[in-house]
Design a protein around this motif. Structure first.
Motif, short mmCIF file in Angstrom:
data_model
loop_
_atom_site.label_atom_id
_atom_site.label_comp_id
_atom_site.label_asym_id
_atom_site.label_seq_id
_atom_site.Cartn_x
_atom_site.Cartn_y
_atom_site.Cartn_z
N PRO A 139 0.79 -1.23 0.00
CA PRO A 139 0.00 0.00 0.00
C PRO A 139 0.83 1.28 0.00
N ASP A 140 1.95 1.29 0.71
CA ASP A 140 2.71 2.53 0.87
C ASP A 140 3.99 2.57 0.04
N TYR A 166 -0.73 -6.00 -1.18
CA TYR A 166 -2.08 -5.89 -1.73
C TYR A 166 -2.06 -5.92 -3.25
N THR A 223 -5.79 -8.37 -0.45
CA THR A 223 -4.76 -7.87 0.45
C THR A 223 -4.33 -9.06 1.30
#
Length: 396
Positions: A139-140, A166, A223
């Protein structure tokens, strides 16, 4: 099974420069065309998997055509698998699992896997009795693999993985995951290197959460949460700390394979559009006689054929063990644009019918559009070309 192979004149042969590849394409078209678009749409609508088609693809050797013969494969190369992947999509069955399991995971294992891992997985991947998924996106981290935070720490002879991935495709039907993880202990320069490990999907501590996606595919998106997930000592692929280098054995095939799915969808859409334009009569003439219909389709056809040739070139460079990064990125970029254009124009030619699921085009829209974003975005490809091909300063 129902249906007949879909074709567009000489289109399917423009990239096949030998009899073996032409025979391979014809065989895939016959097998997959026998199932047809209606079969594939029905599977997706029911939330099922195209298990019958997958099993036949494995039994006939198509899934492992590129894998080494000593591990149950056909002994060919990526250029052969590219034919298989494109032709499946051209027959209305764009299957992502063939990109994920044989193309990405199979290629990585064949290049860097231990003898134990090769014997454990490759023959079953080739015959279609085992599937693997690939977990890299976080995600990041975005497109910056160096920012991965999912961590593998030593635990005796093995490892424990903690973190989150994810947009992991098809993990619900996979036996194992290839996971790109950051090493817990920093290297002498203070940076955390990456390692590539295999994780059984039945392992304790692995939790899957479905993602609500617009993609009309049998492969679902998830995810994945790793809560101290154990990895055995033989689960390491290649060398510890060399995961970033090893993963590129799968990323260039991923770009080529994705391009081939896109090109196949483009061919399918144009075949349907051309057929409709010949059959649909308005004011006593087929609509295909009008340049306002014919020219947009012809232009889209040219773009798809150019993208196909670039994908072929990228696959051949990869098979020759040459640097395929530039060609693979260009192939994926060109295919994403060409596919979207071809599908859009095919829908337009059908008028209101193009928006009806009956005609087998509208439900492909988000799949086609995805190729502008994944598996690598247009922007990151342009960054790569600007920096590595044109020698421009790095912009990020």
């Amino acid at each position: 099974m129902s249906g007949q192979p879909i074709g567009l004149g000489r289109s399917s042969n423009i990239c096949d420069d030998n009899e073996e590849r032409r025979a391979l394409r014809d065989s895939v078209a016959k097998l997959v065309g026998g199932y047809g678009r209606s079969y594939f749409k029905d599977v997706v609508a029911r939330g099922a998997k195209p298990d019958e088609l997958w099993a036949e693809m494995g039994a006939t050797g198509f899934l492992g055509v590129h894998l080494p013969e000593e591990y149950g494969g056909g002994g060919g190369g990526l250029a052969d698998l590219a034919v298989v992947i494109e032709e499946m999509a051209a027959q209305g069955c764009p299957m992502f699992m063939i990109v994920i399991s044989p193309a990405i995971c199979g290629s990585i294992l064949a290049a860097h896997g231990s003898e134990v891992l090769k014997r454990r997985y490759l023959s079953r991947i080739a015959e279609g009795t085992a599937k693997m998924a690939f977990a890299i996106t976080e995600p990041d981290a975005g497109s910056n693999t160096h920012k991965i935070t999912t961590t593998a720490r030593r635990d005796g002879e093995g490892w424990r993985i903690s973190g989150q991935k994810y947009w992991t495709s098809g993990v619900d039907e996979a036996e194992a995951l290839l996971v790109v993880a950051r090493d817990a202990e920093p290297a002498p320069d203070g940076r955390h290197t990456l390692s590539l490990l295999t994780v059984e999907t039945s392992a304790p501590g692995l939790t899957l959460q479905p993602l609500d996606s617009a993609l009309q595919l049998p492969e679902k998106q998830f995810t994945c949460f790793f809560d101290d997930v154990p990895v055995a000592a033989d689960g390491l692929i290649g060398e510890e700390g060399q995961g970033l280098k090893q993963v590129f054995a799968g990323l260039n095939p991923e770009r080529v394979a994705a391009a081939c799915v896109a090109n196949g969808i483009g061919r399918y859409a144009l075949a349907r559009a051309a057929s409709y334009a010949k059959d649909r009569t308005v004011w006593k003439a087929p609509i295909g006689t009008h340049q306002g219909v014919a020219h947009p389709l012809a232009e889209a056809y040219i773009a798809v054929e150019q993208a196909r040739l670039m994908a072929k070139r990228a696959a051949e460079l990869f098979d020759a063990r040459a640097d395929a990064a530039e060609a693979a990125n260009i192939a994926k970029f060109a295919a994403g644009d060409a596919c979207t254009q071809a599908l859009d124009r095919a829908i337009q030619v059908h008028g209101g019918n193009g928006l009806s699921n009956e005609y087998g085009l509208a439900d492909l829209w988000f799949i086609a559009r995805m190729f502008k974003t994944a598996p690598v975005s247009r922007e990151m490809i342009l960054n790569h070309i600007a920096q590595h091909s044109l020698g421009l300063p790095k912009s990020y």
